[in-house]
Scaffold this motif. Structure first.
Motif, PDB file in Angstrom:
ATOM      1  N   GLY A 257     -10.801  -3.864  14.899  1.00  0.00           N
ATOM      2  CA  GLY A 257      -9.901  -3.019  15.679  1.00  0.00           C
ATOM      3  C   GLY A 257      -9.005  -3.787  16.614  1.00  0.00           C
ATOM      4  O   GLY A 257      -7.942  -3.295  17.016  1.00  0.00           O
ATOM      5  N   GLN A 258      -9.406  -5.010  16.981  1.00  0.00           N
ATOM      6  CA  GLN A 258      -8.633  -5.840  17.901  1.00  0.00           C
ATOM      7  C   GLN A 258      -7.832  -6.917  17.171  1.00  0.00           C
ATOM      8  O   GLN A 258      -7.361  -7.867  17.793  1.00  0.00           O
ATOM      9  CB  GLN A 258      -9.571  -6.477  18.925  1.00  0.00           C
ATOM     10  CG  GLN A 258     -10.265  -5.464  19.819  1.00  0.00           C
ATOM     11  CD  GLN A 258     -11.223  -6.103  20.809  1.00  0.00           C
ATOM     12  OE1 GLN A 258     -11.456  -7.314  20.795  1.00  0.00           O
ATOM     13  NE2 GLN A 258     -11.802  -5.285  21.674  1.00  0.00           N
ATOM     14  N   ALA A 259      -7.678  -6.772  15.865  1.00  0.00           N
ATOM     15  CA  ALA A 259      -6.935  -7.757  15.078  1.00  0.00           C
ATOM     16  C   ALA A 259      -5.532  -7.937  15.629  1.00  0.00           C
ATOM     17  O   ALA A 259      -4.856  -6.964  15.988  1.00  0.00           O
ATOM     18  CB  ALA A 259      -6.879  -7.328  13.626  1.00  0.00           C
ATOM     19  N   GLN A 260      -5.096  -9.178  15.679  1.00  0.00           N
ATOM     20  CA  GLN A 260      -3.779  -9.520  16.222  1.00  0.00           C
ATOM     21  C   GLN A 260      -2.781  -9.854  15.112  1.00  0.00           C
ATOM     22  O   GLN A 260      -1.802 -10.569  15.354  1.00  0.00           O
ATOM     23  CB  GLN A 260      -3.918 -10.697  17.181  1.00  0.00           C
ATOM     24  CG  GLN A 260      -4.848 -10.397  18.355  1.00  0.00           C
ATOM     25  CD  GLN A 260      -4.956 -11.570  19.292  1.00  0.00           C
ATOM     26  OE1 GLN A 260      -3.986 -11.944  19.969  1.00  0.00           O
ATOM     27  NE2 GLN A 260      -6.132 -12.182  19.325  1.00  0.00           N
ATOM     28  N   CYS A 261      -3.059  -9.331  13.919  1.00  0.00           N
ATOM     29  CA  CYS A 261      -2.150  -9.515  12.789  1.00  0.00           C
ATOM     30  C   CYS A 261      -2.337  -8.336  11.841  1.00  0.00           C
ATOM     31  O   CYS A 261      -3.334  -7.602  11.937  1.00  0.00           O
ATOM     32  CB  CYS A 261      -2.437 -10.839  12.062  1.00  0.00           C
ATOM     33  SG  CYS A 261      -4.094 -10.935  11.355  1.00  0.00           S
ATOM     34  N   PRO A 262      -1.426  -8.103  10.912  1.00  0.00           N
ATOM     35  CA  PRO A 262      -1.608  -7.022   9.939  1.00  0.00           C
ATOM     36  C   PRO A 262      -2.868  -7.231   9.102  1.00  0.00           C
ATOM     37  O   PRO A 262      -3.252  -8.356   8.781  1.00  0.00           O
ATOM     38  CB  PRO A 262      -0.345  -7.100   9.080  1.00  0.00           C
ATOM     39  CG  PRO A 262       0.668  -7.753   9.959  1.00  0.00           C
ATOM     40  CD  PRO A 262      -0.098  -8.742  10.790  1.00  0.00           C
ATOM     41  N   ILE A 263      -3.500  -6.115   8.719  1.00  0.00           N
ATOM     42  CA  ILE A 263      -4.733  -6.137   7.943  1.00  0.00           C
ATOM     43  C   ILE A 263      -4.515  -5.406   6.619  1.00  0.00           C
ATOM     44  O   ILE A 263      -3.896  -4.340   6.585  1.00  0.00           O
ATOM     45  CB  ILE A 263      -5.893  -5.469   8.699  1.00  0.00           C
ATOM     46  CG1 ILE A 263      -6.181  -6.206  10.019  1.00  0.00           C
ATOM     47  CG2 ILE A 263      -7.146  -5.399   7.831  1.00  0.00           C
ATOM     48  CD1 ILE A 263      -6.768  -7.593   9.846  1.00  0.00           C
ATOM     49  N   VAL A 264      -5.036  -5.984   5.543  1.00  0.00           N
ATOM     50  CA  VAL A 264      -5.089  -5.317   4.239  1.00  0.00           C
ATOM     51  C   VAL A 264      -6.553  -5.250   3.824  1.00  0.00           C
ATOM     52  O   VAL A 264      -7.235  -6.279   3.774  1.00  0.00           O
ATOM     53  CB  VAL A 264      -4.279  -6.069   3.171  1.00  0.00           C
ATOM     54  CG1 VAL A 264      -4.362  -5.335   1.834  1.00  0.00           C
ATOM     55  CG2 VAL A 264      -2.827  -6.227   3.603  1.00  0.00           C
ATOM     56  N   LEU A 265      -7.051  -4.051   3.542  1.00  0.00           N
ATOM     57  CA  LEU A 265      -8.421  -3.850   3.082  1.00  0.00           C
ATOM     58  C   LEU A 265      -8.406  -3.633   1.571  1.00  0.00           C
ATOM     59  O   LEU A 265      -7.690  -2.753   1.073  1.00  0.00           O
ATOM     60  CB  LEU A 265      -9.048  -2.635   3.769  1.00  0.00           C
ATOM     61  CG  LEU A 265      -9.132  -2.686   5.303  1.00  0.00           C
ATOM     62  CD1 LEU A 265      -9.630  -1.345   5.842  1.00  0.00           C
ATOM     63  CD2 LEU A 265     -10.054  -3.813   5.756  1.00  0.00           C
ATOM     64  N   VAL A 266      -9.190  -4.418   0.849  1.00  0.00           N
ATOM     65  CA  VAL A 266      -9.200  -4.390  -0.614  1.00  0.00           C
ATOM     66  C   VAL A 266     -10.621  -4.137  -1.098  1.00  0.00           C
ATOM     67  O   VAL A 266     -11.582  -4.651  -0.525  1.00  0.00           O
ATOM     68  CB  VAL A 266      -8.682  -5.729  -1.194  1.00  0.00           C
ATOM     69  CG1 VAL A 266      -8.728  -5.710  -2.716  1.00  0.00           C
ATOM     70  CG2 VAL A 266      -7.267  -6.019  -0.705  1.00  0.00           C
ATOM     71  N   ARG A 267     -10.759  -3.342  -2.151  1.00  0.00           N
ATOM     72  CA  ARG A 267     -12.058  -3.161  -2.803  1.00  0.00           C
ATOM     73  C   ARG A 267     -11.887  -3.233  -4.310  1.00  0.00           C
ATOM     74  O   ARG A 267     -10.796  -2.965  -4.842  1.00  0.00           O
ATOM     75  CB  ARG A 267     -12.724  -1.836  -2.413  1.00  0.00           C
ATOM     76  CG  ARG A 267     -12.076  -0.598  -2.991  1.00  0.00           C
ATOM     77  CD  ARG A 267     -12.783   0.687  -2.568  1.00  0.00           C
ATOM     78  NE  ARG A 267     -14.106   0.817  -3.170  1.00  0.00           N
ATOM     79  CZ  ARG A 267     -14.348   1.469  -4.305  1.00  0.00           C
ATOM     80  NH1 ARG A 267     -13.363   2.052  -4.964  1.00  0.00           N
ATOM     81  NH2 ARG A 267     -15.582   1.554  -4.776  1.00  0.00           N
ATOM     82  N   GLY A 268     -12.959  -3.646  -4.994  1.00  0.00           N
ATOM     83  CA  GLY A 268     -12.981  -3.510  -6.438  1.00  0.00           C
ATOM     84  C   GLY A 268     -13.144  -2.047  -6.784  1.00  0.00           C
ATOM     85  O   GLY A 268     -13.972  -1.341  -6.196  1.00  0.00           O
ATOM     86  N   ALA A 269     -12.368  -1.575  -7.728  1.00  0.00           N
ATOM     87  CA  ALA A 269     -12.368  -0.141  -8.028  1.00  0.00           C
ATOM     88  C   ALA A 269     -13.727   0.355  -8.506  1.00  0.00           C
ATOM     89  O   ALA A 269     -14.032   1.543  -8.374  1.00  0.00           O
ATOM     90  CB  ALA A 269     -11.297   0.173  -9.074  1.00  0.00           C
ATOM     91  N   ARG A 270     -14.564  -0.553  -9.062  1.00  0.00           N
ATOM     92  CA  ARG A 270     -15.897  -0.159  -9.514  1.00  0.00           C
ATOM     93  C   ARG A 270     -16.993  -0.621  -8.551  1.00  0.00           C
ATOM     94  O   ARG A 270     -18.186  -0.510  -8.876  1.00  0.00           O
ATOM     95  CB  ARG A 270     -16.193  -0.760 -10.895  1.00  0.00           C
ATOM     96  CG  ARG A 270     -15.292  -0.300 -12.020  1.00  0.00           C
ATOM     97  CD  ARG A 270     -15.902  -0.666 -13.375  1.00  0.00           C
ATOM     98  NE  ARG A 270     -16.212  -2.083 -13.454  1.00  0.00           N
ATOM     99  CZ  ARG A 270     -15.534  -2.973 -14.172  1.00  0.00           C
ATOM    100  NH1 ARG A 270     -14.468  -2.581 -14.866  1.00  0.00           N
ATOM    101  NH2 ARG A 270     -15.897  -4.245 -14.223  1.00  0.00           N
ATOM    102  N   SER A 271     -16.628  -1.119  -7.394  1.00  0.00           N
ATOM    103  CA  SER A 271     -17.620  -1.698  -6.483  1.00  0.00           C
ATOM    104  C   SER A 271     -18.636  -0.655  -6.036  1.00  0.00           C
ATOM    105  O   SER A 271     -18.275   0.419  -5.547  1.00  0.00           O
ATOM    106  CB  SER A 271     -16.925  -2.285  -5.255  1.00  0.00           C
ATOM    107  OG  SER A 271     -17.879  -2.779  -4.333  1.00  0.00           O
TER     108      SER A 271
END
Length: 319
Positions: A257-271
């Motif tokens: 929540g305190q990240a000082q840069c843009p965040i991209v969250l990625v998951r495997g579609a079958r994870s």
């Protein structure tokens, strides 16, 4: 025994866990499987290998591409190592990027410590980015991290994220603090790693955690072979089996929540490890503007299931 787990088996659906998959290389009896031309060409683009000192420990660092080009640092998961990216990084570097992969202390070719923690691994990551020259490019570098390494990336984004153009967190199972604390308490008592008489015997026992089917056995074979080291009496895995004794997890939920840069969250579609519900929870903790993505036809180990698609995802972020 798991040859090299990246995360403990977990079924967050609440259903009975599936029957574990057999070790994917067992039927090969130590023989390497055939590999496609693109994979052989990627491995032929060998990295520069070096070790840097970070807070008294030697840290393994691999680099590809021209120093001064836009940068990317890759972090692995639990009990993994930098060579998980040896067939991914060249595909990105060939597009005009400086790419680095490191082995966190206690894993791969890096030194072991008396105690480990997320914050210290974050310091190691920043030092590796410095040593690789990733801050010398025309734009700030990206940080991308898989599985347990995603927690390191969350802390890095909070601690030194101003130096980053963005952080990609890949299939990292972020849970509520109470849930994570309970999982830490339930960890099995660590045991010394088994010693095998030959590398072939070890390769036949290697498997991923969480268990999954593996279509690309040439990727599994590469990862497994680079997961071994010679010791007195035979061969064993290149990670500290007592890594989580006294481990300092920190507060990645707060750090995200305190990240000082843009965040991209990625998951495997079958994870099965990062369910849609866990993805939604991570997104609820992330800063406004955080984006999400899925790697189609991929389980938790996205670089194993869809290596070329995963490399394309990294290149899209860097553009």
């Amino acid at each position: 025994m798991a040859g090299e787990p990246t995360e403990e088996p977990q079924d967050d659906s609440g259903d009975e866990p599936e029957r574990p998959e057999p070790p994917p290389l067992a039927h090969l009896y130590g023989e390497p499987p055939p590999a496609p031309a693109w994979f052989e060409a990627a491995l032929a683009d060998a990295p520069e290998r070096r070790r840097i000192d970070v807070q008294g420990a030697g840290i393994e660092l691999l680099t590809w591409g021209r120093r001064g080009d836009p940068g990317l640092l890759l972090l692995h998961g639990n009990a993994a190592h930098a060579d998980w990216y040896a067939f991914i990084a060249p595909l990105v570097a060939q597009a005009g990027y400086r790419v680095a992969a490191m082995s966190l202390s206690g894993m791969g070719g890096s030194d072991w410590r008396e105690r480990y923690g997320i914050a210290q691994w974050s310091d190691e990551a920043e030092a590796a980015a410095e040593a690789a020259g990733l801050f010398e490019g025309p734009v700030a570098p990206w940080l991308a991290a898989h599985s347990f390494g995603g927690f390191v990336a969350m802390t890095a984004a909070a601690r030194w994220g101003r130096r980053l153009r963005g952080t990609m967190v890949i299939d990292a199972p972020l849970r509520m603090p109470a849930q994570q604390a309970e999982r830490q308490r339930q960890r099995r008592r660590p045991q010394p790693s088994r010693v095998y008489l030959s590398p072939e015997e070890a390769l036949m026992r290697f498997r991923f955690l969480p268990p999954q089917r593996c279509e690309h056995l040439f990727v599994v074979d590469h990862i497994a072979r680079h997961s071994l080291k010679a010791v007195d009496g035979g061969w064993t895995w290149r990670f500290d089996p007592f890594l989580f004794e006294g481990f300092t997890f920190g507060t990645p939920q707060r750090d995200l929540g305190q990240a000082q840069c843009p965040i991209v969250l990625v998951r495997g579609a079958r994870s099965r490890l990062v369910t849609p519900a866990l993805m939604d929870y991570a997104l609820s903790q992330a800063p406004p503007g955080t984006t999400t993505a899925e790697v189609p036809d991929a389980d938790h180990h996205v670089m194993v299931d869809q290596p070329q698609a995963f490399a394309e995802l990294l290149k899209q972020a860097l553009r």
